[in-house]
Design an enzyme around this catalytic site. Sequence first.
Site, PDB file in Angstrom:
ATOM      1  CG  MET A   7      27.910  50.186  32.819  1.00  0.00           C
ATOM      2  SD  MET A   7      27.706  49.970  34.611  1.00  0.00           S
ATOM      3  CE  MET A   7      28.921  48.718  34.946  1.00  0.00           C
ATOM      4  CG  ASP A  39      48.913  45.524  42.352  1.00  0.00           C
ATOM      5  OD1 ASP A  39      49.133  44.463  42.977  1.00  0.00           O
ATOM      6  OD2 ASP A  39      49.568  45.862  41.341  1.00  0.00           O
TER       7      ASP A  39
END
Length: 157
Positions: A113, A128
Amino acid sequence: MSEFSHLNAEGNPAMIDVGAKTISRRTARARSVVTLGPEIMQHLIGTDISTKKGPVFQTAIIAGTMAAKRTDDLIPLCHSLGLDNCQITITTEGDDAIVSCLVSTEGKTGVEMEALVGASVAALTIYDMCKAFSHDIVIKETKLMEKTGGKRDFHRE
């Protein structure tokens, strides 16, 4: 078929008890592919893209590293892990930026993870920082490429 690991006997969400597991070397590598397109790739100078916000890939590496270290704050049932290493690399192939996040620790549970979060946040940071050039950016895939340690190793080409 395996059972879902994060459910208790009553079917409610539960963190896995890793107390009885032995400590071992755990590694994981995840990859995200970000298609930037020719409009953005024309701004590639050397190995990075420069924007008013700063160098895109260098900033994405820092963001991905910070995110990998805070995975347990983002994914509710993840264990808190002290990472021994987090290495993020970003290369380009055609119109794609390829993010690779390699994470390792000595622990009782894996770091899949952490690697996936690191690669994902680095890819989102690229998006972004480049969206002023174009919104025609696609984060095509994020996937685990390999893991070692624990019950079984995994490797994908």
